[in-house]
Write a protein that holds these residues in place. Structure first.
Motif, PDB file in Angstrom:
ATOM      1  N   ARG A  44       0.800  -1.209   0.000  1.00 56.37           N
ATOM      2  CA  ARG A  44       0.000   0.000   0.000  1.00 56.37           C
ATOM      3  C   ARG A  44       0.837   1.264   0.000  1.00 56.37           C
ATOM      4  N   TYR A  45       1.875   1.297   0.820  1.00 54.10           N
ATOM      5  CA  TYR A  45       2.684   2.524   0.926  1.00 54.10           C
ATOM      6  C   TYR A  45       3.913   2.443   0.043  1.00 54.10           C
ATOM      7  N   ASP A  46       4.540   1.313   0.035  1.00 50.29           N
ATOM      8  CA  ASP A  46       5.525   0.973  -0.978  1.00 50.29           C
ATOM      9  C   ASP A  46       6.629   1.996  -1.127  1.00 50.29           C
ATOM     10  N   PHE A  47       7.573   2.003  -0.214  1.00 54.00           N
ATOM     11  CA  PHE A  47       8.607   3.037  -0.344  1.00 54.00           C
ATOM     12  C   PHE A  47       9.620   2.743  -1.437  1.00 54.00           C
ATOM     13  N   SER A  48       9.441   1.637  -2.144  1.00 58.47           N
ATOM     14  CA  SER A  48      10.354   1.430  -3.266  1.00 58.47           C
ATOM     15  C   SER A  48      10.119   2.485  -4.343  1.00 58.47           C
ATOM     16  N   ARG A  49       8.970   3.164  -4.258  1.00 59.34           N
ATOM     17  CA  ARG A  49       8.739   4.250  -5.210  1.00 59.34           C
ATOM     18  C   ARG A  49       9.802   5.334  -5.092  1.00 59.34           C
ATOM     19  N   PHE A  50      10.484   5.368  -3.958  1.00 57.57           N
ATOM     20  CA  PHE A  50      11.467   6.412  -3.750  1.00 57.57           C
ATOM     21  C   PHE A  50      12.889   5.863  -3.804  1.00 57.57           C
ATOM     22  N   GLY A  51      13.025   4.683  -4.285  1.00 63.79           N
ATOM     23  CA  GLY A  51      14.360   4.130  -4.420  1.00 63.79           C
ATOM     24  C   GLY A  51      14.896   3.493  -3.156  1.00 63.79           C
ATOM     25  N   MET A  52      14.003   2.990  -2.325  1.00 68.20           N
ATOM     26  CA  MET A  52      14.496   2.399  -1.072  1.00 68.20           C
ATOM     27  C   MET A  52      14.052   0.954  -0.953  1.00 68.20           C
ATOM     28  N   GLU A  53      13.804   0.318  -2.092  1.00 70.98           N
ATOM     29  CA  GLU A  53      13.112  -0.945  -1.960  1.00 70.98           C
ATOM     30  C   GLU A  53      13.991  -2.084  -1.498  1.00 70.98           C
ATOM     31  N   VAL A  54      15.265  -2.009  -1.729  1.00 71.01           N
ATOM     32  CA  VAL A  54      16.066  -3.194  -1.473  1.00 71.01           C
ATOM     33  C   VAL A  54      16.487  -3.204  -0.014  1.00 71.01           C
ATOM     34  N   MET A  55      15.731  -3.940   0.788  1.00 69.69           N
ATOM     35  CA  MET A  55      16.114  -4.052   2.191  1.00 69.69           C
ATOM     36  C   MET A  55      17.124  -5.177   2.308  1.00 69.69           C
ATOM     37  N   ARG A  56      18.237  -4.871   2.896  1.00 70.23           N
ATOM     38  CA  ARG A  56      19.296  -5.873   2.989  1.00 70.23           C
ATOM     39  C   ARG A  56      19.414  -6.359   4.415  1.00 70.23           C
ATOM     40  N   ALA A  57      19.551  -7.653   4.555  1.00 67.51           N
ATOM     41  CA  ALA A  57      19.690  -8.187   5.902  1.00 67.51           C
ATOM     42  C   ALA A  57      21.119  -8.022   6.407  1.00 67.51           C
ATOM     43  N   SER A  58      22.051  -7.868   5.496  1.00 67.86           N
ATOM     44  CA  SER A  58      23.436  -7.754   5.922  1.00 67.86           C
ATOM     45  C   SER A  58      23.840  -6.289   6.041  1.00 67.86           C
ATOM     46  N   PRO A  59      24.472  -5.938   7.141  1.00 63.67           N
ATOM     47  CA  PRO A  59      24.907  -4.543   7.278  1.00 63.67           C
ATOM     48  C   PRO A  59      25.917  -4.149   6.204  1.00 63.67           C
ATOM     49  N   ARG A  60      26.641  -5.130   5.686  1.00 65.85           N
ATOM     50  CA  ARG A  60      27.667  -4.811   4.691  1.00 65.85           C
ATOM     51  C   ARG A  60      27.071  -4.247   3.418  1.00 65.85           C
ATOM     52  N   GLN A  61      25.803  -4.505   3.190  1.00 64.16           N
ATOM     53  CA  GLN A  61      25.200  -4.088   1.931  1.00 64.16           C
ATOM     54  C   GLN A  61      24.240  -2.931   2.096  1.00 64.16           C
ATOM     55  N   SER A  62      24.172  -2.358   3.288  1.00 64.96           N
ATOM     56  CA  SER A  62      23.135  -1.342   3.460  1.00 64.96           C
ATOM     57  C   SER A  62      23.726   0.035   3.738  1.00 64.96           C
ATOM     58  N   VAL A  72      26.118 -22.585  16.387  1.00 58.67           N
ATOM     59  CA  VAL A  72      25.715 -21.508  15.486  1.00 58.67           C
ATOM     60  C   VAL A  72      24.817 -20.554  16.249  1.00 58.67           C
ATOM     61  N   ASN A  73      25.147 -19.295  16.112  1.00 57.55           N
ATOM     62  CA  ASN A  73      24.363 -18.247  16.723  1.00 57.55           C
ATOM     63  C   ASN A  73      23.387 -17.701  15.708  1.00 57.55           C
ATOM     64  N   MET A  74      22.122 -17.723  15.999  1.00 56.56           N
ATOM     65  CA  MET A  74      21.167 -17.092  15.090  1.00 56.56           C
ATOM     66  C   MET A  74      20.521 -15.937  15.837  1.00 56.56           C
ATOM     67  N   GLY A  75      20.734 -14.758  15.332  1.00 51.02           N
ATOM     68  CA  GLY A  75      20.163 -13.590  15.974  1.00 51.02           C
ATOM     69  C   GLY A  75      21.166 -12.932  16.888  1.00 51.02           C
ATOM     70  N   PRO A  76      20.812 -11.864  17.585  1.00 49.58           N
ATOM     71  CA  PRO A  76      19.492 -11.225  17.608  1.00 49.58           C
ATOM     72  C   PRO A  76      19.165 -10.448  16.324  1.00 49.58           C
ATOM     73  N   HIS A  77      20.154 -10.222  15.483  1.00 49.43           N
ATOM     74  CA  HIS A  77      19.820  -9.580  14.218  1.00 49.43           C
ATOM     75  C   HIS A  77      19.795 -10.660  13.154  1.00 49.43           C
ATOM     76  N   HIS A  78      18.611 -11.020  12.734  1.00 57.07           N
ATOM     77  CA  HIS A  78      18.463 -12.108  11.801  1.00 57.07           C
ATOM     78  C   HIS A  78      17.146 -11.863  11.080  1.00 57.07           C
TER      79      HIS A  78
END
Ligand code: SF4
Lengths: 321, 618
Positions: free
Chosen positions: A62-80, B232-238
């Motif tokens: 509904r709100y979809d912030f990918s419209r503003f170029g923020m769509e790729v949520m990365r789980a890894s801090p290295r990529q964000s 293996v540690n899973m989390g707290p950021h996962h």
């Protein structure tokens, strides 16, 4: 300045021949650089508490912030690029949060989403709660709300985009990551008897020495809580009510006295020392906006007059019409 | 449901009589004003508890929590609520111990479900449980100073025992708590803090319960370890832990040998703050427990305090319309929650976000209704003691759509009718159609994370987790409240106890909720214009006593244990405010469910329990 749109590209200071318009664009490197960064802000997929639910709703259809170029949520801090601190920061959790922040590559930004991340929020007084992530990390944007609506979050992210637009490649303060080397990592707090911020080690040590010597140690003058007379006890109020029905003259006298008291209280409130600024603590100015917004003179506000208020509202409405 | 013969006996008084006969010296009636149940001599606690479970049929330990009666009786008390899975009221029993060197025998052998609750009581209240195999802090970290729920323990920002604080009310002066603290933040250190010997043991202690017999320091050169054992540690950021939840998994190859949940990363001190707050003040805080189903949380708390209030003189129970609106809200919440749970279970299975997007699409419709009624999408703060704070509006206006900024304006009853009769059933059917027969989903979920019914009861599992294991226990039927007795619905139950059944049972429950909602609509029409809230009381005068209010929340049985100890004139604050959080207690069985499965299944099993960290850690 904010947008890099076609019109701007074609109407630059340097005239572009008519037949080449639309094929050749002239802009500054900073603008191009900022445009590409602002349009691909990748937030970290990182939820803390209730606010995270609204963050997911913001990402959803509904709100979809990918419209503003923020769509790729990365789980890894290295990529964000952006850490959205979405929720209450607890003492136990702030340790991993600081670590995650240190792992993010520069340029990196922090958005404090919600009352909790900005200043502790409803749980501020809790023994395990950090009063705002800005006690440990530099914050770029604060979004108020509990939780902020998706609209508010998008607004906050647009504010961040504006901030990026304002940065210039020519100014090393704006882009320190092109400077001498990698930034200093934020110091990771330690979980002792209570959480320990390594930057405050000295203070803690001095404090412990003072305590051992049996002295109290204060780094600043603590503001005295204002003593306020308790509201007239119930019995008196009841008496006043009775008086009003019995003897109109007496009721009038009572009312006048009340008013005088209220004025006196208001005057006292204004003379009271205003809250001092936050002192040495590494606190950016924005922390706890709520607290700052409440000035001391509220102390002796005259009684709420419903009639007057209604009249005001009616007048306003009439004006609008 | 246990192997032992279950006495068809849920009458509490008769049960207590039987107990008294059996343990004449060990049992006393709790005669304090407003209290119920029995006080058991702590030396006989395990025997009495075993009898309660095996002979009297109270086989389900719902809640176990500590109370500090400093200044009232100067003892610590553990309060247990046991129920029968056949339904009926609770048997409340208590054990007392002095405040110094507090110690009570652990009931973990009788009810393994007491595990986490006892660890919590040790962590926050400082009661030692003799016989508990893994008694360490659960919400705070090892090395924390003190036990914060003791009445004499003060937090760094401590100002006064009870709200409203004198500095703020009635004067209205506000200052930042940081300004009163030397460090400028929410910390306080003990006077004897010695930085030179400071040792962060919080990590090491986590691994010490893994049954390895070695501490982390010598993991590298230890001979005790087999070479293929891996931690293996899973989390707290996962991405898949539904918040800041952490699991430490010990693997043999890819197979799980043991799993230790580590929590407390969102421990926001609900209970300590709740005991400083006034009764009414706690209502908005309950929203933030299970933040996906705030209406359900409100309902449970309102029921608990209403139990106390109904003992008092000036008490008007909720009107019929108020009850109907409550059920409407709670059942809508259940649908929201289950849609969310299904969507994110699929996320955990690897179907990244597409099913979730479909699942939570209809949620927005429901939230629009909540927003129009209560003023907020998520944190509704809607119910009050004796009703709800506002009637549902005549019309719903929504400006929430960013794309086309148009105001949408609906008649509320039409909106609800369309939602309940068309949109929601369509959404469930859609999920059902796309997911239920999916080959991949079946392969990943059928037979995985099996929890047998006896174990589900023993581990105090609740809600869909319990019912998917074949135990038809639903508080709405077992211990009815509100207007549920007159509503026609079935308790959904499935028998295989695996992830697939937990997914299916959520679909069933959504369908049952829709069935309930269809019956609510005509009731709302009929009671149109009726009052929804009696005389407004900002500080309700709560009589002395204890109360345990429980509701069937989407995630399981949510209970509030509230003690009122102030007299009618004193501060109107709960002496004890404890939340029996289904997410927290359901996790007790996680380790058992995961044993023997592959590491990739852990996330799916966790997703099928459906936890929310606001409630787990509180
Ligand atoms: S600001 Fe409010 S909604 Fe957000 S995390 Fe804090 S309590 Fe939850």
């Amino acid at each position: 300045m904010s947008e890099l749109d076609l019109r701007e590209l074609n109407n630059t200071e340097f005239p572009i021949p008519a037949d080449m318009q639309g094929n050749v664009a002239i802009t500054s490197l900073s603008k191009l650089y900022n445009w590409s960064r602002r349009s691909s802000l990748w937030p970290m997929l990182f939820g803390l508490a209730c606010c995270a639910i609204e963050m997911i709703a913001t990402a959803a259809a509904r709100y979809d912030f990918s419209r503003f170029g923020m769509e790729v949520m990365r789980a890894s801090p290295r990529q964000s690029d952006l850490m959205i601190v979405s929720g209450t920061v607890t003492k136990k959790m702030v340790v991993p949060i600081v670590r995650l922040y240190n792992q993010m590559p520069e340029p990196k930004y922090v958005l404090a989403m919600g009352a909790c991340a900005s200043g502790g929020g409803p749980f501020k007084e809790g023994y395990n709660v950090v009063s705002g992530i800005d006690k440990y990390l530099p914050v770029d944007v604060y979004v108020p709300g509990c939780p902020p609506t998706p609209q508010a979050l998008i607004y906050g992210m647009i504010a961040l985009q504006k901030k990026i637009d304002g940065q210039s490649l020519a100014n090393m303060d704006d882009v320190p990551w092109y400077g001498v080397g990698p930034a200093e990592p934020a110091p990771v707090p330690i979980l002792g008897p209570d959480i320990i911020d390594p930057r405050q080690m000295d203070l803690i040590r001095r404090q412990a020495e003072m305590a051992a010597a049996g002295k109290t140690f204060a780094i600043r003058n603590l503001p005295e809580p204002i003593k306020v007379e308790k509201a007239a006890p119930k019995a008196a109020a009841a008496k006043a009510a009775v008086a009003a029905t019995d003897d109109p003259a007496k009721a009038e006298r009572l009312r006048k006295r009340e008013e005088a008291l209220a004025r006196k209280r208001a005057a006292q409130g204004q003379n009271a020392p205003a809250a001092e600024p936050a002192g040495e603590a590494p606190t950016p100015a924005q922390a706890a906006p709520v607290a700052e917004a409440a000035p001391a003179e509220q102390g002796g506000k005259p009684k709420f007059d419903k009639e007057a208020m209604m009249a005001k509202i009616r007048a306003k409405k009439a004006n609008k019409g | 449901m246990t192997d032992n013969a279950v006495v068809e006996q849920t009458d509490t008084n008769a049960a207590i009589a039987v107990l008294k006969e059996k343990f004449p010296d060990a049992i006393q009636d709790d005669t304090r004003e407003g209290y119920q149940g029995i006080i058991v001599d702590k030396n006989k606690l395990v025997e009495v508890a075993t009898a309660i479970r095996d002979e009297l049929g109270f086989d389900y330990l719902s809640s176990a929590t500590g109370v500090d009666y400093l200044g009232i009786g100067d003892h610590l008390e553990m309060v247990y609520h046991a129920y029968s899975t056949n339904g009926g009221p609770a048997l409340v029993f208590k054990a007392q111990t002095p405040r110094d060197n507090a110690e009570i025998p652990s009931l973990i052998d009788v009810w393994p479900g007491a595990d986490f609750q006892e660890r919590e009581a040790w962590d926050l209240m400082g009661i030692r449980f003799s016989g508990h195999p893994n008694l360490k802090r659960i919400l705070l970290w090892e090395g924390f100073n003190g036990h914060p729920l003791r009445k004499d323990w003060k937090e760094a920002y401590y100002e006064q025992d009870h709200k409203p604080f004198d500095s703020r009310w009635p004067g209205g002066h506000v200052y930042r708590a940081e300004e009163r603290n030397v460090y400028g933040k929410n910390v306080a250190y003990p006077d004897d803090l010695d930085l030179s010997t400071l040792n962060d043991v919080s990590e090491e202690s986590i691994y010490s319960g893994m049954g390895l017999g070695v501490s982390v320091q010598n993991l590298g050169n230890s001979e005790h370890l087999q070479t293929d054992r891996l931690i293996v540690n899973m989390g707290p950021h996962h991405p898949s832990t539904h918040g800041v939840f952490r699991m430490v998994v010990s693997l043999n190859g890819e197979t799980i040998e043991s799993l230790e949940p580590v929590m407390g990363y969102l421990h926001r001190n609900h209970e300590k703050i709740g005991e400083r707050n006034t009764f009414l003040h706690n209502m908005p805080f309950t929203d933030r427990l299970d933040y996906i189903s705030s209406m359900g949380n409100n309902h449970g708390y309102a029921l608990a305090v209403e139990q106390l209030l109904s003992q008092g003189a000036r008490w008007t129970p909720p009107t019929y319309r108020a009850e109907a609106i409550r059920v409407l809200m709670v059942e809508l919440t259940r649908i929201v929650n289950h849609l969310w749970a299904i969507g994110f279970l699929l996320n955990d299975l690897g179907a990244f976000f597409t099913p979730a997007l479909y699942a939570i699409a209809e949620r927005e419709r429901i939230l629009d209704f909540f927003e129009a009624t209560a003023g907020s999408r998520m944190m509704c703060n809607y119910m009050r003691f004796g009703g709800v704070f506002k009637d549902i509006p005549e019309r719903i206006k929504s400006v929430a759509n960013l794309v086309n900024d148009m105001v949408r304006d609906f008649n509320t009853m039409d909106y609800l009718t369309e939602l309940i009769n068309e949109r929601l059933p369509r959404a469930v059917d859609e999920l059902d159609q796309f997911l239920t027969d999916s080959e991949i989903i079946k392969t990943r979920t059928v037979g995985v994370g099996y929890l047998p019914p006896e174990m589900a009861i023993a581990y105090s599992a609740a809600g869909p987790l319990l019912r998917a294991s074949g135990v038809p226990y639903d508080v709405r039927r077992a211990d009815p409240y509100s207007i549920y007795p007159e509503l026609d619905f079935d308790v959904a139950v499935r028998y295989n106890g695996d992830i697939y059944d937990r997914y299916l049972i959520r679909l069933d429950e959504i369908r049952e909720s829709i069935r309930i909602l269809k019956q609510i609509l005509p009731r709302l029409e009929r009671t149109h214009g009726e009052n929804v809230f009696g005389p407004k009381q900002h500080t309700p005068r709560v009589p002395l006593g204890e109360a345990y209010g429980r509701v069937e929340n989407p995630k399981g049985e949510l209970g509030y244990y509230v003690v009122s100890a102030g007299d009618e004139k004193g501060p109107q604050n709960p002496w004890r405010y404890h939340v029996r959080a289904p997410s927290f207690i359901n996790l007790t069985a996680l380790g058992e469910m995961c044993k023997g499965h592959k590491v990739a299944d852990v996330v799916a099993i966790l997703g099928s329990i459906d936890i929310v960290l606001g409630e787990t850690d509180r």
